[in-house]
Design a protein around this motif. Structure first.
Motif, mmCIF file in Angstrom:
data_model
loop_
_atom_site.group_PDB
_atom_site.id
_atom_site.type_symbol
_atom_site.label_atom_id
_atom_site.label_comp_id
_atom_site.label_asym_id
_atom_site.label_seq_id
_atom_site.Cartn_x
_atom_site.Cartn_y
_atom_site.Cartn_z
ATOM 1 N N GLY A 51 0.826 -1.197 0.000
ATOM 2 C CA GLY A 51 0.000 0.000 0.000
ATOM 3 C C GLY A 51 0.861 1.248 0.000
ATOM 4 N N ASP A 52 0.253 2.378 -0.268
ATOM 5 C CA ASP A 52 0.987 3.634 -0.339
ATOM 6 C C ASP A 52 1.709 3.933 0.971
ATOM 7 O OD1 ASP A 52 1.741 5.941 -1.850
ATOM 8 O OD2 ASP A 52 0.338 7.118 -0.615
ATOM 9 N N GLY A 53 1.056 3.668 2.087
ATOM 10 C CA GLY A 53 1.671 3.910 3.396
ATOM 11 C C GLY A 53 2.879 3.023 3.620
ATOM 12 N N GLN A 54 2.772 1.756 3.210
ATOM 13 C CA GLN A 54 3.900 0.829 3.345
ATOM 14 C C GLN A 54 5.074 1.278 2.478
ATOM 15 O OE1 GLN A 54 1.710 -2.696 2.177
ATOM 16 N NE2 GLN A 54 2.186 -3.625 4.155
ATOM 17 N N ARG A 55 4.778 1.682 1.261
ATOM 18 C CA ARG A 55 5.833 2.108 0.330
ATOM 19 C C ARG A 55 6.530 3.355 0.863
ATOM 20 N NH1 ARG A 55 3.178 2.661 -4.543
ATOM 21 N NH2 ARG A 55 3.377 0.445 -4.791
ATOM 22 N N ARG A 56 5.756 4.300 1.358
ATOM 23 C CA ARG A 56 6.355 5.524 1.915
ATOM 24 C C ARG A 56 7.231 5.214 3.129
ATOM 25 N NH1 ARG A 56 4.846 10.057 -0.474
ATOM 26 N NH2 ARG A 56 2.925 10.100 -1.665
ATOM 27 N N GLN A 58 8.793 2.378 3.701
ATOM 28 C CA GLN A 58 9.989 1.710 3.198
ATOM 29 C C GLN A 58 10.973 2.732 2.618
ATOM 30 O OE1 GLN A 58 9.421 -0.727 -0.278
ATOM 31 N NE2 GLN A 58 11.321 -1.839 0.047
ATOM 32 N N VAL A 59 10.462 3.681 1.844
ATOM 33 C CA VAL A 59 11.327 4.715 1.259
ATOM 34 C C VAL A 59 11.972 5.546 2.368
ATOM 35 C CG1 VAL A 59 11.311 6.847 -0.111
ATOM 36 C CG2 VAL A 59 10.193 4.794 -0.987
ATOM 37 N N GLU A 60 11.212 5.910 3.376
ATOM 38 C CA GLU A 60 11.775 6.698 4.485
ATOM 39 C C GLU A 60 12.867 5.923 5.214
ATOM 40 O OE1 GLU A 60 12.874 9.655 6.855
ATOM 41 O OE2 GLU A 60 11.576 9.850 5.105
ATOM 42 N N GLN A 61 12.659 4.639 5.435
ATOM 43 C CA GLN A 61 13.690 3.812 6.076
ATOM 44 C C GLN A 61 14.959 3.770 5.220
ATOM 45 O OE1 GLN A 61 11.677 0.087 6.592
ATOM 46 N NE2 GLN A 61 10.946 0.610 8.644
ATOM 47 N N ARG A 84 24.402 14.852 0.387
ATOM 48 C CA ARG A 84 23.394 15.227 1.382
ATOM 49 C C ARG A 84 22.374 16.212 0.798
ATOM 50 N NH1 ARG A 84 27.606 13.592 3.900
ATOM 51 N NH2 ARG A 84 27.561 12.664 5.957
ATOM 52 N N VAL A 85 22.858 17.113 -0.032
ATOM 53 C CA VAL A 85 21.968 18.068 -0.700
ATOM 54 C C VAL A 85 20.994 17.314 -1.602
ATOM 55 C CG1 VAL A 85 21.879 19.952 -2.381
ATOM 56 C CG2 VAL A 85 23.582 19.994 -0.550
ATOM 57 N N GLU A 86 21.506 16.347 -2.370
ATOM 58 C CA GLU A 86 20.636 15.566 -3.262
ATOM 59 C C GLU A 86 19.626 14.742 -2.484
ATOM 60 O OE1 GLU A 86 20.124 15.787 -6.445
ATOM 61 O OE2 GLU A 86 21.739 17.253 -6.606
ATOM 62 N N LEU A 87 20.062 14.163 -1.385
ATOM 63 C CA LEU A 87 19.155 13.369 -0.566
ATOM 64 C C LEU A 87 18.059 14.250 0.038
ATOM 65 C CD1 LEU A 87 18.721 10.465 0.316
ATOM 66 C CD2 LEU A 87 20.067 10.959 2.358
ATOM 67 N N ARG A 88 18.440 15.441 0.474
ATOM 68 C CA ARG A 88 17.458 16.395 1.009
ATOM 69 C C ARG A 88 16.471 16.803 -0.094
ATOM 70 N NH1 ARG A 88 20.728 19.232 3.992
ATOM 71 N NH2 ARG A 88 21.555 20.396 2.238
ATOM 72 N N ARG A 89 16.981 17.063 -1.289
ATOM 73 C CA ARG A 89 16.127 17.423 -2.430
ATOM 74 C C ARG A 89 15.160 16.287 -2.757
ATOM 75 N NH1 ARG A 89 19.870 19.141 -6.568
ATOM 76 N NH2 ARG A 89 19.785 21.111 -5.471
ATOM 77 N N LEU A 90 15.670 15.055 -2.729
ATOM 78 C CA LEU A 90 14.828 13.888 -3.009
ATOM 79 C C LEU A 90 13.731 13.753 -1.964
ATOM 80 C CD1 LEU A 90 14.222 11.258 -4.550
ATOM 81 C CD2 LEU A 90 15.875 10.130 -3.034
ATOM 82 N N ARG A 91 14.103 13.863 -0.707
ATOM 83 C CA ARG A 91 13.119 13.742 0.381
ATOM 84 C C ARG A 91 12.032 14.813 0.238
ATOM 85 N NH1 ARG A 91 15.744 13.137 5.738
ATOM 86 N NH2 ARG A 91 14.941 11.028 5.868
ATOM 87 N N GLU A 92 12.439 16.058 -0.009
ATOM 88 C CA GLU A 92 11.464 17.145 -0.155
ATOM 89 C C GLU A 92 10.528 16.894 -1.330
ATOM 90 O OE1 GLU A 92 13.904 20.629 -0.459
ATOM 91 O OE2 GLU A 92 14.374 20.643 1.690
ATOM 92 N N GLU A 93 11.070 16.418 -2.434
ATOM 93 C CA GLU A 93 10.235 16.165 -3.614
ATOM 94 C C GLU A 93 9.249 15.028 -3.346
ATOM 95 O OE1 GLU A 93 8.609 17.017 -7.165
ATOM 96 O OE2 GLU A 93 10.184 18.168 -6.180
ATOM 97 N N LEU A 94 9.702 13.982 -2.672
ATOM 98 C CA LEU A 94 8.819 12.853 -2.377
ATOM 99 C C LEU A 94 7.728 13.217 -1.387
ATOM 100 C CD1 LEU A 94 11.407 9.931 -2.218
ATOM 101 C CD2 LEU A 94 9.753 10.417 -4.039
ATOM 102 N N GLU A 95 7.956 14.247 -0.581
ATOM 103 C CA GLU A 95 6.939 14.696 0.371
ATOM 104 C C GLU A 95 5.851 15.532 -0.297
ATOM 105 O OE1 GLU A 95 9.225 16.613 3.427
ATOM 106 O OE2 GLU A 95 9.798 14.703 4.349
ATOM 107 N N ALA A 126 20.836 2.067 -4.646
ATOM 108 C CA ALA A 126 20.163 1.244 -5.658
ATOM 109 C C ALA A 126 18.838 0.713 -5.122
ATOM 110 C CB ALA A 126 21.068 0.098 -6.088
ATOM 111 N N GLU A 127 18.821 0.281 -3.875
ATOM 112 C CA GLU A 127 17.587 -0.210 -3.260
ATOM 113 C C GLU A 127 16.577 0.929 -3.109
ATOM 114 O OE1 GLU A 127 14.955 -2.915 -2.001
ATOM 115 O OE2 GLU A 127 16.950 -3.346 -2.770
ATOM 116 N N LEU A 128 17.040 2.094 -2.748
ATOM 117 C CA LEU A 128 16.181 3.272 -2.651
ATOM 118 C C LEU A 128 15.575 3.592 -4.009
ATOM 119 C CD1 LEU A 128 15.022 5.729 -1.143
ATOM 120 C CD2 LEU A 128 17.204 6.894 -1.563
ATOM 121 N N THR A 129 16.388 3.505 -5.049
ATOM 122 C CA THR A 129 15.907 3.780 -6.407
ATOM 123 C C THR A 129 14.805 2.795 -6.793
ATOM 124 O OG1 THR A 129 18.064 4.666 -7.026
ATOM 125 C CG2 THR A 129 16.620 3.971 -8.825
#
Length: 135
Positions: A51-56, A58-61, A84-95, A126-129
């Motif tokens: 489900g969407d909640g499970q996927r989110r 997993q991505v956060e972990q 770290r900048v890219e990871l922050r950008r990714l997190r913000e976009e996914l939110e 790679a797993e995050l991707t």
């Protein structure tokens, strides 16, 4: 010879094989056989998409794991701040309500390039991707 074996092509019994069935977010895959007198004998397999909640979650972990590995493998990385900048950008976009696929893809590609010198970090990215691919 059982009743099932005596059935002609196109005839079904109470345990008919319906192949792949899709209902909303759930996929059910049953036995499949193709061709004259083809028969598939096995148990039924059901696959549920997370489900969407499970996927989110997993991505956060995985994002947290990448953050931790960035710190642990800091010495192996030629640039410590850019990942770290890219990871922050990714997190913000996914939110965002509807993440922009191009922004997500670019952030993941850049993050993978930065992570390359540290194998555990590269594997985590790679797993995050793969996990983000469902967004």
């Amino acid at each position: 010879m059982s009743e099932h074996d005596r059935q002609g092509p196109g005839e079904t019994s109470g345990t008919a094989n319906f192949g792949v069935q899709q209902y909303g977010g759930q996929s059910t895959v049953a036995n499949q056989a193709i061709g004259p007198n083809a028969r598939a004998v096995a148990g039924r397999i059901t696959v549920h998409a997370p489900g969407d909640g499970q996927r989110r979650a997993q991505v956060e972990q995985l994002i947290q794991l990448v953050e931790r590995l960035l710190e642990e493998h800091r010495a192996a990385l030629p640039d410590q701040e850019a990942p770290r900048v890219e990871l922050r950008r990714l997190r913000e976009e996914l939110e965002e309500g509807e993440p922009e696929p191009g922004v997500v893809r670019r952030a993941l590609t850049r993050l993978a390039a930065f992570a390359e010198p540290a194998a555990p970090l590269a594997a985590a990215v790679a797993e995050l991707t793969r996990a983000v691919g469902g967004f």
